[in-house]
Design a protein around this motif. Structure first.
Motif, PDB file in Angstrom:
ATOM      1  N   THR A 200      -4.590  -1.172 -10.540  1.00  0.00           N
ATOM      2  CA  THR A 200      -3.911  -0.733  -9.393  1.00  0.00           C
ATOM      3  C   THR A 200      -3.630  -2.449  -8.837  1.00  0.00           C
ATOM      4  N   ALA A 201      -4.884  -3.113  -8.857  1.00  0.00           N
ATOM      5  CA  ALA A 201      -4.768  -4.540  -8.253  1.00  0.00           C
ATOM      6  C   ALA A 201      -3.594  -5.145  -8.805  1.00  0.00           C
TER       7      ALA A 201
ATOM      8  N   ALA B 149      -0.437  -6.694  -6.443  1.00  0.00           N
ATOM      9  CA  ALA B 149       0.014  -8.008  -6.542  1.00  0.00           C
ATOM     10  C   ALA B 149       1.266  -8.343  -6.986  1.00  0.00           C
ATOM     11  N   GLY B 150       1.777  -7.469  -7.856  1.00  0.00           N
ATOM     12  CA  GLY B 150       3.238  -7.508  -8.148  1.00  0.00           C
ATOM     13  C   GLY B 150       4.171  -7.317  -6.994  1.00  0.00           C
TER      14      GLY B 150
ATOM     15  N   LYS C 184       2.271   7.189 -15.418  1.00  0.00           N
ATOM     16  CA  LYS C 184       2.928   6.248 -14.322  1.00  0.00           C
ATOM     17  C   LYS C 184       2.223   6.019 -13.201  1.00  0.00           C
ATOM     18  N   ASP C 185       0.961   7.019 -12.989  1.00  0.00           N
ATOM     19  CA  ASP C 185       0.364   6.877 -11.703  1.00  0.00           C
ATOM     20  C   ASP C 185      -0.526   5.416 -11.779  1.00  0.00           C
ATOM     21  N   PRO C 186      -0.204   4.788 -10.338  1.00  0.00           N
ATOM     22  CA  PRO C 186      -0.951   3.543 -10.212  1.00  0.00           C
ATOM     23  C   PRO C 186      -2.563   3.696 -10.300  1.00  0.00           C
TER      24      PRO C 186
ATOM     25  N   TYR D 190       0.633  -1.147   0.066  1.00  0.00           N
ATOM     26  CA  TYR D 190      -0.034  -0.014   0.132  1.00  0.00           C
ATOM     27  C   TYR D 190       0.909   1.114   0.016  1.00  0.00           C
ATOM     28  N   ALA D 191       1.835   1.279   0.829  1.00  0.00           N
ATOM     29  CA  ALA D 191       2.778   2.459   0.892  1.00  0.00           C
ATOM     30  C   ALA D 191       3.445   2.691  -0.377  1.00  0.00           C
ATOM     31  N   VAL D 192       4.075   1.596  -1.123  1.00  0.00           N
ATOM     32  CA  VAL D 192       4.702   1.822  -2.113  1.00  0.00           C
ATOM     33  C   VAL D 192       3.799   2.490  -3.027  1.00  0.00           C
ATOM     34  N   LEU D 193       2.670   1.771  -3.379  1.00  0.00           N
ATOM     35  CA  LEU D 193       1.723   2.543  -4.556  1.00  0.00           C
ATOM     36  C   LEU D 193       1.295   3.727  -3.942  1.00  0.00           C
TER      37      LEU D 193
END
Length: 256
Positions: A91-92, A96-97, A73-75, A58-61
Motif C-alpha cells: 500500500t505504501a 508513494a507512486g 488489484k486491491d491495494p 488516500y481517496a484514489v487508493l
C-alpha cells in the motif's frame, strides 16, 4: 500525562482519518464550505502529524479498494498477503507512486477530493515528518515516568498507516457479515470501538455511499454521531437518501 496524550492522539487521528479522508475525500458523504474544508484539512494534518496522508492519494487508493476488493488489484487486501506488514508495504509503495506522480490511476478514480498543494506537498516531506516525530519524542522525554512507556512512541510516528492496517486486515478477516458482498469484508467488534466505526467494513462495502456505517440496532458508528452533530451546527451538510446507491467503482451487494 503520557497515557492521556496517547489516547487523545489516537482518537483524534482516527476520527479525522474517518471523517475527512474517508467519508469526505474518498466518498463525499457530505458537503461543506471552503473555510470548513480547509479547517478539517488542517485538523487532519495536525492530528496525523508525522503520518499525514494526502487526501488525493488516500481517496484514489480507497476507491481502488472498493472497485477491486479482495482481488489481486486491491491495494490492501489480506487475501493476497501473508501478514499485515507486507500488505501495508505494498500500500505504501502505491501511495508513494500516486503522491509523486510516478504512478497514474484510472480516470474513474480521479476527482471530487480536496486539494491544497502547498500544505500537502510540504507535510508529505521527510523534514515535516521528522519534525512532528521530534515533538512526540520531546513530550515523552518530559512526561514519561517509566522507560517502557517509550515503546508507544513508534505508534505515534505511524498512526495513520497503522489505523489503515488494522481496518483493512481485521475488517476483511475477522468478524461477522450482515450483507452478502462479492468481497471478504466483515464487521469486527469490539475492536471497532477504537476505530470510530471504520471496522464495520461489511456494512460499508455493502452500502458504500451510506454515511452511517452501522446497520443493526446493537451497532454504533461514532464518526456518524460526530457528522450528525456537525450537520446540526451547519458546519457540514449531510448527503441524505444515499442508502443502496453505489459509486461507479463499487460492487453490488445484498442482505444476508
Amino acid at each position: 500525562m503520557v497515557y492521556l496524550f496517547f489516547v487523545t492522539h489516537w482518537g483524534l487521528s482516527v476520527l479525522m482519518q474517518s471523517l475527512f479522508l474517508h467519508r469526505y475525500a474518498a466518498h463525499r458523504m457530505y458537503t461543506t464550505g471552503p473555510r470548513t474544508e480547509r479547517a478539517l484539512h488542517l485538523l487532519t494534518l495536525l492530528t496525523q502529524g508525522s503520518s499525514y496522508l494526502e487526501p488525493r492519494a488516500y481517496a484514489v487508493l480507497h476507491r481502488e479498494h472498493h472497485a477491486f476488493a479482495d482481488t489481486e488489484k486491491d491495494p490492501h487486501s489480506p487475501a493476497h498477503h501473508r501478514n499485515p506488514f507486507r500488505m501495508m508495504l505494498e500500500t505504501a509503495r502505491r501511495y508513494a507512486g500516486y503522491l509523486t506522480g510516478r504512478r497514474q490511476p484510472e480516470a474513474r478514480f480521479l476527482g471530487g477530493y480536496p486539494e491544497w498543494p502547498l500544505v500537502d506537498h510540504t507535510f508529505n516531506q521527510w523534514p515535516a515528518r521528522i519534525g512532528f516525530g521530534a515533538l512526540y519524542t520531546l513530550f515523552y522525554w518530559r512526561f514519561a515516568t517509566r522507560r517502557w512507556q517509550y515503546l508507544a512512541l513508534p505508534i505515534h510516528y505511524v498512526m495513520g498507516p497503522l489505523h489503515g492496517a488494522i481496518v483493512n486486515w481485521c475488517g476483511h478477516r475477522y468478524g461477522y457479515r450482515n450483507f452478502r458482498t462479492r468481497d471478504l469484508s466483515r464487521n469486527t467488534l469490539p475492536v471497532d470501538v477504537v476505530c470510530m466505526g471504520e471496522l464495520f467494513q461489511n456494512n460499508h462495502h455493502a452500502r458504500p455511499a451510506n454515511p452511517d456505517f452501522a446497520a443493526r440496532r446493537f451497532e454504533l458508528d461514532p464518526t456518524w454521531q460526530v457528522m450528525k452533530l456537525l450537520d446540526r451546527w451547519k458546519l457540514i451538510h449531510l448527503v441524505h437518501g444515499t442508502e443502496g446507491l453505489h459509486p461507479p467503482w463499487s460492487k453490488a451487494s445484498s442482505l444476508l
